[in-house]
Design an enzyme around this catalytic site. Sequence first.
Site, mmCIF file in Angstrom:
data_model
loop_
_atom_site.group_PDB
_atom_site.id
_atom_site.type_symbol
_atom_site.label_atom_id
_atom_site.label_comp_id
_atom_site.label_asym_id
_atom_site.label_seq_id
_atom_site.Cartn_x
_atom_site.Cartn_y
_atom_site.Cartn_z
ATOM 1 N N GLY A 27 84.708 15.270 70.072
ATOM 2 C CA GLY A 27 84.567 15.670 71.501
ATOM 3 C C GLY A 27 85.286 14.637 72.408
ATOM 4 O O GLY A 27 86.126 13.955 71.990
ATOM 5 N N HIS A 33 93.600 16.979 71.387
ATOM 6 C CA HIS A 33 93.040 17.949 70.727
ATOM 7 C C HIS A 33 93.426 19.142 70.936
ATOM 8 O O HIS A 33 93.432 20.170 69.849
ATOM 9 C CB HIS A 33 91.415 17.738 70.935
ATOM 10 N N GLN A 57 80.517 6.711 60.802
ATOM 11 C CA GLN A 57 81.787 5.926 60.895
ATOM 12 C C GLN A 57 82.019 4.908 62.008
ATOM 13 O O GLN A 57 82.953 4.411 62.156
ATOM 14 C CB GLN A 57 83.203 6.754 61.051
ATOM 15 N N GLY A 148 95.022 15.040 63.938
ATOM 16 C CA GLY A 148 96.081 14.600 64.515
ATOM 17 C C GLY A 148 96.860 13.352 63.670
ATOM 18 O O GLY A 148 96.066 12.681 62.908
ATOM 19 N N ASP A 151 96.041 9.348 63.951
ATOM 20 C CA ASP A 151 94.918 8.611 62.866
ATOM 21 C C ASP A 151 95.776 8.872 61.649
ATOM 22 O O ASP A 151 95.367 9.527 60.689
ATOM 23 C CB ASP A 151 93.527 9.416 62.880
ATOM 24 N N GLN A 154 93.723 7.914 58.610
ATOM 25 C CA GLN A 154 92.734 8.918 58.163
ATOM 26 C C GLN A 154 93.211 10.104 57.453
ATOM 27 O O GLN A 154 92.598 10.578 56.502
ATOM 28 C CB GLN A 154 92.095 9.371 59.666
ATOM 29 N N LEU A 185 97.685 9.855 73.384
ATOM 30 C CA LEU A 185 96.616 10.140 73.828
ATOM 31 C C LEU A 185 95.374 10.000 73.016
ATOM 32 O O LEU A 185 95.464 10.103 71.715
ATOM 33 C CB LEU A 185 96.430 11.766 74.111
ATOM 34 N N SER A 186 94.151 9.454 73.611
ATOM 35 C CA SER A 186 92.881 9.039 72.709
ATOM 36 C C SER A 186 91.905 9.314 73.558
ATOM 37 O O SER A 186 91.906 8.720 74.753
ATOM 38 C CB SER A 186 93.222 7.762 72.354
ATOM 39 N N ARG A 188 89.393 7.020 73.795
ATOM 40 C CA ARG A 188 89.025 5.770 74.149
ATOM 41 C C ARG A 188 90.153 5.355 75.262
ATOM 42 O O ARG A 188 89.531 4.254 75.820
ATOM 43 C CB ARG A 188 89.139 4.977 72.945
HETATM 44 O O1 PAF Z 1 89.475 11.841 64.106
HETATM 45 C C1 PAF Z 1 88.094 11.966 64.479
HETATM 46 O O2 PAF Z 1 88.025 12.466 65.606
HETATM 47 C C2 PAF Z 1 87.053 11.834 63.499
HETATM 48 O O3 PAF Z 1 87.235 10.672 62.724
HETATM 49 C C3 PAF Z 1 86.675 13.013 62.420
HETATM 50 C C4 PAF Z 1 87.856 13.291 61.844
HETATM 51 C C5 PAF Z 1 86.451 14.102 63.532
HETATM 52 C C6 PAF Z 1 85.326 12.904 61.766
HETATM 53 O O4 PAF Z 1 84.314 12.219 62.439
#
Ligand code: PAF
Length: 282
Positions: A27, A33, A57, A148, A151, A154, A185-186, A188
């Site tokens: 969110g 996004h 996480q 994205g 990350d 990830q 863009l993030s 945070r």
């Molecule tokens: O990248 C993110 O926003 C989160 O790590 C994800 C993949 C939605 C998992 O909570």
Amino acid sequence: MLIVHTLPDLRSALAAHGRPAFVPTMGNLHDGHLALVRQAKPLGDVLVASIFVNRLQFLPHEDFDSYPRTLEADAAKLRAAGCDVLFAPREQDLYPEPQTFKVQPDPLLADILEGQFRPGFFTGVCTVVMKLFCAVFAGKAQGTAVFGQKDYQQLMVLRRMVQQFALPIELVAGPTQRAEDGLALSSRNGYLSEAERQEAVQLSLALRALAREAVSAAHALPNQVAALEQRAREALAARGWQPDYLTVRRRSDLQPPQVGDALVVLGAARLGTTRLIDNFEV
Ligand code: PAF
């Protein structure tokens, strides 16, 4: 756009549809996004986005409690971007009991870089993503999920998870979206003060400089990489940052590079109390 909160409601919303295209998020949505949503839209018969701030996480001292929850505004943005179904589970919907079964990623990939500075982070990510995949793709022959590239690690960890569990899900990478000055863009970024926001682009500039130096030193990279990385960290620290890592890795497994490897530079650093990450393939 349908908004559902529970697994049964999600499953009945998707029952009539074929292949889902899925964009998981936490969110507080920004244009990065929404670019993923637009990219995912033609990749399935129904576009599903999720919003869930995943407690698993976050480390105890991190920003789980203060992470911005902006469901109404997010829903409006998703609707405008063409999302069909928004899955926004509450904590008790996704974790009705303590989540004692977890997905443990390969430590060779998951305990380095982000995993070194955020121990357990990728276990939390893999566990929630596996759970979200079960929610969205159960009973479907195939599906696509878009993540994205900001990350970077990830995405690699999740690709390995999909491969090792033979999930019938195609993972697609969405390019990092950047502000005009180059800042990735993030969500945070919203924590930054005005002065910090001006400074924040320096992480991407430091990584670009490191990438250029890595290319010039390509023939002798294994010997020179530590010195290049140290210089990059020191340059950022001299501007008031607290770097966790600025590093040159090989793309295939994020290990230190050998001559001839395809490279990626990755960085994470704290500016004030905000931790930013970025990367560039070289
Ligand atoms: O990248 C993110 O926003 C989160 O790590 C994800 C993949 C939605 C998992 O909570």
